[in-house]
Design a protein around this motif. Sequence first.
Motif, short mmCIF file in Angstrom:
data_model
loop_
_atom_site.label_atom_id
_atom_site.label_comp_id
_atom_site.label_asym_id
_atom_site.label_seq_id
_atom_site.Cartn_x
_atom_site.Cartn_y
_atom_site.Cartn_z
N ALA A 191 9.82 0.39 0.71
CA ALA A 191 8.92 1.16 -0.16
C ALA A 191 9.63 2.36 -0.79
N HIS A 192 10.89 2.59 -0.41
CA HIS A 192 11.61 3.75 -0.95
C HIS A 192 12.96 3.36 -1.55
N PRO A 193 12.93 2.55 -2.61
CA PRO A 193 14.19 2.29 -3.32
C PRO A 193 14.68 3.58 -3.98
N MET A 228 12.97 1.38 9.40
CA MET A 228 13.84 2.11 8.49
C MET A 228 13.01 2.36 7.23
N HIS A 229 12.38 3.51 7.18
CA HIS A 229 11.38 3.73 6.13
C HIS A 229 12.01 4.17 4.82
N ASP A 230 13.12 4.88 4.90
CA ASP A 230 13.69 5.47 3.68
C ASP A 230 15.21 5.46 3.83
N PHE A 239 11.18 10.22 8.20
CA PHE A 239 10.39 9.30 7.36
C PHE A 239 10.86 9.37 5.91
N HIS A 240 11.15 10.59 5.45
CA HIS A 240 11.43 10.75 4.02
C HIS A 240 12.58 11.71 3.77
N PHE A 241 13.45 11.28 2.89
CA PHE A 241 14.55 12.13 2.44
C PHE A 241 14.19 12.78 1.11
N PHE A 293 -0.47 7.61 0.23
CA PHE A 293 0.96 7.68 0.47
C PHE A 293 1.70 8.17 -0.79
N HIS A 294 2.37 7.28 -1.49
CA HIS A 294 3.29 7.74 -2.52
C HIS A 294 2.85 7.35 -3.93
N GLY A 295 3.34 8.14 -4.88
CA GLY A 295 3.03 7.88 -6.28
C GLY A 295 4.18 8.27 -7.17
N ASN A 305 0.78 -1.24 0.00
CA ASN A 305 0.00 0.00 0.00
C ASN A 305 0.81 1.29 0.00
N THR A 306 2.14 1.22 -0.07
CA THR A 306 2.93 2.40 0.32
C THR A 306 3.47 3.20 -0.86
N ASN A 307 3.92 2.50 -1.88
CA ASN A 307 4.49 3.23 -3.02
C ASN A 307 4.18 2.44 -4.28
FE LIG Z 1 7.04 6.77 2.64
#
Ligand SMILES: [Fe+2]
Length: 464
Positions: A168-170, A217-219, A279-281, A457-459, A124-126
């Motif tokens: 979810a954040h490659p 470790m989200h990102d 959470f996000h860089f 979330f992300h797109g 569900n995240t990205n």
């Molecule tokens: Fe995220």
Amino acid sequence: MSTIEAAPSRFLTGVFEPVHDELDVQNLSVTGTIPAALDGVYLRNGSNPQFGPLGAYHWFDGDGMVHGVYLSNGTASYRNRWVETPGLRHEREAGNALFGGIMNFQLPPAELIAECGVMKNAANTNIVRHAGKILALWEGGFPSELTWNLDTVGLWDMGGRLEGAFTAHPKWDAKTGELMFFGYTGLQKPFLRYHVADRTGALVHSCEIEIPHGVMMHDFVTTERFSLIWDMPAVVELEYMMSGKGMWQPDFGARIGVLPRYGTNADVRWFEIDPCYVFHFMNAWDDGDNIVVLGCRIPSVDLNFDSDDAPDPMADNSGIGLYKWTIDLTAGTVKEEQVSSGFQEFPRVNDAFVGYQSRYGHLSATLDRAAVGGFDAVMQYDLATGERTVNKLAPGKTTGEAVFAADPNGTDERDGWVLTYEIDVTDGSTDLLILDGHDITNEVARVHLPRRVPPGFHGNWLPA
Ligand SMILES: [Fe+2]
């Protein structure tokens, strides 16, 4: 299919209420003119539970639903689909939820654990594309592959080679086509693995990275030379999640691990920083013997988003906002600076610049927290001048992540458009905003969607 039962979470009601149908609508109404160069699809993933929760619901638990706005020749169409994960398929057969969630951990029926694990891969995240595959991502499991039309192909285990989860954040390198990613777990060691896939999607490098605790470790960030692991003390080992000790353990310290793109655990150099959470860089790059990192810092993390105790976004100097970390590889030091105060999140840059020096970043911002209870502005931050250009939405409107869609004929970093949903929190009407990359206060077009799109979330923008 059943609808959501009443539950005490604001993420199941109002503007966040899950939608229950999958639509295909052509020839959407448009105000303004969709640029002809925008030929592709804007996909956005988010949490949209099909069944009522078994207990306390968390926004991160819901089944992934991808909303797609397809643009071509100045016209727009809309399609949305659930990601049909193994867990959701079992729940559909049962007619009700079978898995707990992150605020409500409980083991699923034993016969599902071998196939699905102890938590449902919610996908569900990205939603990203690599090596021609469209992948719905959830940081606790494998990617789910979708078709261009959003049908689910199935889980992608990289030819049986992928061990563990897939963030979810490659991070991609537009120059080489490589995709760098990691996977973490709090369930058992190794708590962390790091990987590189080549431009064909082949897994070409994997290693275990030793960290003292299993942490959320989200990102992470990558540069042309390095990958940076952020070990921040948001502990997700069961002992902390379930015992009442709480996940935030600042006494464990925080550190940044720097390793060469094809490095292993033995190559990691650790740099201590003050405990914080990101959470996000936004981006990172090499600058001589330094590495520069930009990200949205918060002083600590608490996943109880339904609480009223979340940080006050108007508190300018409380460790919240866009921060810059400069890692001096020679001196072995890290300098931390606030560069933009106030509550901002979902930082993004032109994807061609990921891992390379970028000047402009886009963020969602909360200017008036009381108004809509969420993001109410899109911001473009100029790192060279410090100027913030703000597109403040009309009263009663909220937004989410803003994505940069590059003009395929462009040469400048800002040649392109900023895409984001604008949602009316009262009546749910939703528009896709297409903003001029050179002046995000200039609304080039507005695509009127046939339904409410819940904040998610992300797109990403995927050119045809
Ligand atoms: Fe995220």
